[in-house]
Design a protein around this motif. Structure first.
Motif, PDB file in Angstrom:
ATOM      1  N   VAL A 186      44.015  35.265  49.591  1.00  0.00           N
ATOM      2  CA  VAL A 186      42.748  35.097  48.933  1.00  0.00           C
ATOM      3  C   VAL A 186      41.244  35.226  49.833  1.00  0.00           C
ATOM      4  N   ASP A 187      40.558  36.026  49.202  1.00  0.00           N
ATOM      5  CA  ASP A 187      39.200  36.402  49.912  1.00  0.00           C
ATOM      6  C   ASP A 187      38.218  35.233  49.615  1.00  0.00           C
ATOM      7  N   ASP A 188      37.243  35.066  50.345  1.00  0.00           N
ATOM      8  CA  ASP A 188      36.411  34.107  50.200  1.00  0.00           C
ATOM      9  C   ASP A 188      35.532  33.942  48.823  1.00  0.00           C
ATOM     10  N   GLU A 189      35.253  34.955  48.112  1.00  0.00           N
ATOM     11  CA  GLU A 189      34.745  35.191  46.856  1.00  0.00           C
ATOM     12  C   GLU A 189      35.704  34.475  45.838  1.00  0.00           C
ATOM     13  N   THR A 190      36.833  34.347  45.955  1.00  0.00           N
ATOM     14  CA  THR A 190      37.974  33.882  45.238  1.00  0.00           C
ATOM     15  C   THR A 190      38.377  32.655  45.478  1.00  0.00           C
ATOM     16  N   SER A 191      37.896  32.211  46.664  1.00  0.00           N
ATOM     17  CA  SER A 191      38.164  30.744  47.029  1.00  0.00           C
ATOM     18  C   SER A 191      37.047  30.047  46.408  1.00  0.00           C
ATOM     19  N   TYR A 192      35.630  30.596  46.721  1.00  0.00           N
ATOM     20  CA  TYR A 192      34.417  29.827  46.011  1.00  0.00           C
ATOM     21  C   TYR A 192      34.765  29.721  44.371  1.00  0.00           C
ATOM     22  N   LEU A 193      35.291  30.836  43.898  1.00  0.00           N
ATOM     23  CA  LEU A 193      35.530  30.831  42.452  1.00  0.00           C
ATOM     24  C   LEU A 193      36.588  29.603  41.786  1.00  0.00           C
TER      25      LEU A 193
ATOM     26  N   GLN B  69      42.366  45.728  36.063  1.00  0.00           N
ATOM     27  CA  GLN B  69      42.249  44.306  36.333  1.00  0.00           C
ATOM     28  C   GLN B  69      43.698  43.581  36.191  1.00  0.00           C
ATOM     29  N   THR B  70      44.512  44.276  36.794  1.00  0.00           N
ATOM     30  CA  THR B  70      46.111  43.745  36.799  1.00  0.00           C
ATOM     31  C   THR B  70      46.657  43.309  38.191  1.00  0.00           C
ATOM     32  N   SER B  71      45.814  43.657  39.218  1.00  0.00           N
ATOM     33  CA  SER B  71      46.318  43.442  40.597  1.00  0.00           C
ATOM     34  C   SER B  71      45.514  42.311  41.189  1.00  0.00           C
ATOM     35  N   PRO B  72      45.954  41.476  42.083  1.00  0.00           N
ATOM     36  CA  PRO B  72      45.228  40.204  42.743  1.00  0.00           C
ATOM     37  C   PRO B  72      43.756  41.017  43.234  1.00  0.00           C
ATOM     38  N   SER B  73      42.779  40.252  42.880  1.00  0.00           N
ATOM     39  CA  SER B  73      41.515  40.853  43.352  1.00  0.00           C
ATOM     40  C   SER B  73      40.317  39.665  42.850  1.00  0.00           C
ATOM     41  N   PRO B  74      39.258  39.606  43.267  1.00  0.00           N
ATOM     42  CA  PRO B  74      38.215  38.671  42.678  1.00  0.00           C
ATOM     43  C   PRO B  74      38.138  38.777  41.283  1.00  0.00           C
ATOM     44  N   GLN B  75      38.342  40.129  40.681  1.00  0.00           N
ATOM     45  CA  GLN B  75      38.035  40.372  39.176  1.00  0.00           C
ATOM     46  C   GLN B  75      39.168  39.832  38.560  1.00  0.00           C
ATOM     47  N   TYR B  76      40.604  40.090  39.049  1.00  0.00           N
ATOM     48  CA  TYR B  76      41.659  39.731  38.635  1.00  0.00           C
ATOM     49  C   TYR B  76      41.650  38.180  38.218  1.00  0.00           C
ATOM     50  N   PHE B  77      41.521  37.481  39.471  1.00  0.00           N
ATOM     51  CA  PHE B  77      41.313  36.005  39.306  1.00  0.00           C
ATOM     52  C   PHE B  77      40.307  35.400  38.371  1.00  0.00           C
ATOM     53  N   SER B  78      39.266  36.156  38.393  1.00  0.00           N
ATOM     54  CA  SER B  78      38.151  35.617  37.298  1.00  0.00           C
ATOM     55  C   SER B  78      38.699  35.961  36.016  1.00  0.00           C
ATOM     56  N   TRP B  79      39.419  36.847  35.695  1.00  0.00           N
ATOM     57  CA  TRP B  79      39.956  37.160  34.200  1.00  0.00           C
ATOM     58  C   TRP B  79      40.991  36.004  33.932  1.00  0.00           C
ATOM     59  N   LYS B  80      41.977  35.758  35.137  1.00  0.00           N
ATOM     60  CA  LYS B  80      42.973  34.569  34.928  1.00  0.00           C
ATOM     61  C   LYS B  80      42.256  33.018  34.443  1.00  0.00           C
ATOM     62  N   PHE B  81      41.383  33.000  35.359  1.00  0.00           N
ATOM     63  CA  PHE B  81      40.492  31.682  35.292  1.00  0.00           C
ATOM     64  C   PHE B  81      40.003  31.628  34.025  1.00  0.00           C
ATOM     65  N   ARG B  82      39.395  32.519  33.547  1.00  0.00           N
ATOM     66  CA  ARG B  82      38.629  32.434  32.263  1.00  0.00           C
ATOM     67  C   ARG B  82      39.579  32.176  31.003  1.00  0.00           C
ATOM     68  N   VAL B  83      40.841  33.074  30.987  1.00  0.00           N
ATOM     69  CA  VAL B  83      41.706  32.698  30.003  1.00  0.00           C
ATOM     70  C   VAL B  83      42.285  31.367  30.099  1.00  0.00           C
ATOM     71  N   ILE B  84      42.493  30.890  31.098  1.00  0.00           N
ATOM     72  CA  ILE B  84      43.051  29.184  31.349  1.00  0.00           C
ATOM     73  C   ILE B  84      41.976  28.337  30.621  1.00  0.00           C
ATOM     74  N   LEU B  85      40.851  28.422  31.405  1.00  0.00           N
ATOM     75  CA  LEU B  85      39.620  27.846  30.742  1.00  0.00           C
ATOM     76  C   LEU B  85      39.618  27.850  29.293  1.00  0.00           C
ATOM     77  N   THR B  86      39.473  28.893  28.693  1.00  0.00           N
ATOM     78  CA  THR B  86      39.542  29.198  27.282  1.00  0.00           C
ATOM     79  C   THR B  86      40.630  28.362  26.670  1.00  0.00           C
ATOM     80  N   LEU B  87      41.723  28.622  27.091  1.00  0.00           N
ATOM     81  CA  LEU B  87      42.864  27.810  26.288  1.00  0.00           C
ATOM     82  C   LEU B  87      42.906  26.189  26.343  1.00  0.00           C
ATOM     83  N   ARG B  88      42.323  25.822  27.567  1.00  0.00           N
ATOM     84  CA  ARG B  88      42.140  24.427  27.685  1.00  0.00           C
ATOM     85  C   ARG B  88      40.875  24.070  26.862  1.00  0.00           C
ATOM     86  N   TYR B  89      40.075  24.655  26.682  1.00  0.00           N
ATOM     87  CA  TYR B  89      38.820  24.368  25.538  1.00  0.00           C
ATOM     88  C   TYR B  89      39.409  24.426  24.459  1.00  0.00           C
TER      89      TYR B  89
END
Length: 367
Positions: free
Chosen positions: A93-100, A175-195
């Protein structure tokens, strides 16, 4: 372990392990800023994150099992977790993803602060002793909580903004392989479902009021008018949709625009059944949920169906389903339905039959 068990069909173990974790956390002083200040910065941050992990899981289990929370909100006073310079990014996990990731965790924490408020204002913290709220009180709380959720949504990090199906359909294919953009999409979907899950929980009491009104011909017309004004915002999840369509059968309860909306949503419970059929094959909890939805969905196409008559027969229907034995639908290895509180006689009978210890008690009906 508690986080793992809450995603399995072992509800009793999840509740028990979580209780032990909360007791241990309090004994270690993880909730206390004063108790942690003597530790090095890295350990302070670790203790804080573990405490918030307990808090988030506590809110999740309270909502899921319909039981009182183990951690009162006034115990939650620590500042939110932060990404510190002394934390090294891993090779994966890169630094950007860690902050995110930390921002994502904090967004969940603040969202579940609203979950606590919803459980407190509309569900009496699942204690089961409060007098039912009036329609006007329920509506006032819902409007207030909607504003809090709106404020929460506006506070989200740009890379954590909520998504819609339209946005997801337009997501770049790369946006289907691990990258900051990939994790951003993943986090957004999870947050949306929780919301959305919280929105369902927030508006569910309105549907309950509708169903209560449909039972009594002498219903209060002023209460009915208030319900009709906010009823359009209530219907999001499969069971809620089914209940909404059932209410729409009483034309005196609903206006023309609401009836048109009901016809539009009839397709979604069937889609939920299809989704559950592809999720975790062989999971008894999911199988039971899917089968119950299948039975409830039948009332949408049968104008003569009796919902109240269907309710007592669901366990029997499940037992007789096709070639699957009744055990396939049991949520407990001892053959008991663990979706309710156990009475003393139940416990004695269970111990007498299976020689089990009392810690195998069941969970409350979910909200």
């Amino acid at each position: 372990m508690g986080q793992y068990l809450q995603g399995t069909q072992k509800s009793v173990q999840a509740w028990t392990v979580h209780g032990l974790a909360v007791k241990a956390a309090l004994q270690l002083g993880l909730q206390s800023r004063n108790a942690s200040k003597s530790f090095p910065p890295l350990e302070q941050e670790t203790r804080k994150r573990i405490w918030y992990g307990c808090v988030v899981l506590d809110r999740t289990l309270s909502m899921t099992f319909g039981r009182p929370s183990s951690i009162p909100d006034y115990y939650v006073r620590l500042e939110l977790p932060s990404k510190r310079d002394f934390e090294r990014s891993s090779a994966f996990v890169d630094d950007e993803t860690s902050y995110l990731s930390v921002s994502f965790f904090n967004s969940t924490i603040t969202l579940y602060k609203q979950l606590w408020n919803i459980l407190d204002l509309l569900y009496g913290q699942n204690i089961g002793c409060d007098t039912p709220l009036s329609v006007s009180e329920t509506v006032a709380h819902i409007f207030s909580m909607e504003q809090h959720l709106f404020t929460w949504e506006r506070s989200l990090h740009p890379s954590l903004q909520l998504v819609s199906t339209t946005i997801l359909n337009g997501m770049p294919l790369d946006q289907t392989s691990p990258s900051p953009q990939y994790f951003s999409w993943k986090f957004r979907v999870i947050l949306t479902l929780r919301y959305l899950n919280l929105r369902v929980l927030l508006h569910r009491p309105v549907l309950v009021k509708f169903i209560a009104a449909s039972r009594y011909p002498d219903r209060d017309q002023q209460d009915l008018k208030i319900l009709q004004q906010i009823g359009m915002n209530t219907f999001n999840a499969a069971v809620v949709l089914i209940g909404a369509v059932w209410v729409y059968r009483d034309t005196a309860l609903c206006n023309a625009s609401m009836t048109a909306q009901a016809k539009k949503v009839q397709q979604y419970p069937a889609r939920a059944v299809m989704a559950l059929s592809k999720l975790d094959d062989g999971n008894r909890l999911i199988d039971r949920c899917r089968y119950s939805l299948e039975q409830f969905n039948k009332i949408l196409v049968d104008p003569e169906a009796d919902l109240e008559g269907l309710m007592p027969t669901l366990p029997a229907l499940a037992s007789a389903r096709g070639s699957n034995p009744a055990a396939d639908f049991s949520l407990s290895p001892i053959g008991m339905e663990l979706g309710e509180f156990m009475m003393d006689d139940d416990l004695v009978a269970m111990i007498d039959k299976h020689g089990l210890l009392p810690h195998d008690a069941g969970s409350a009906y979910p909200l």
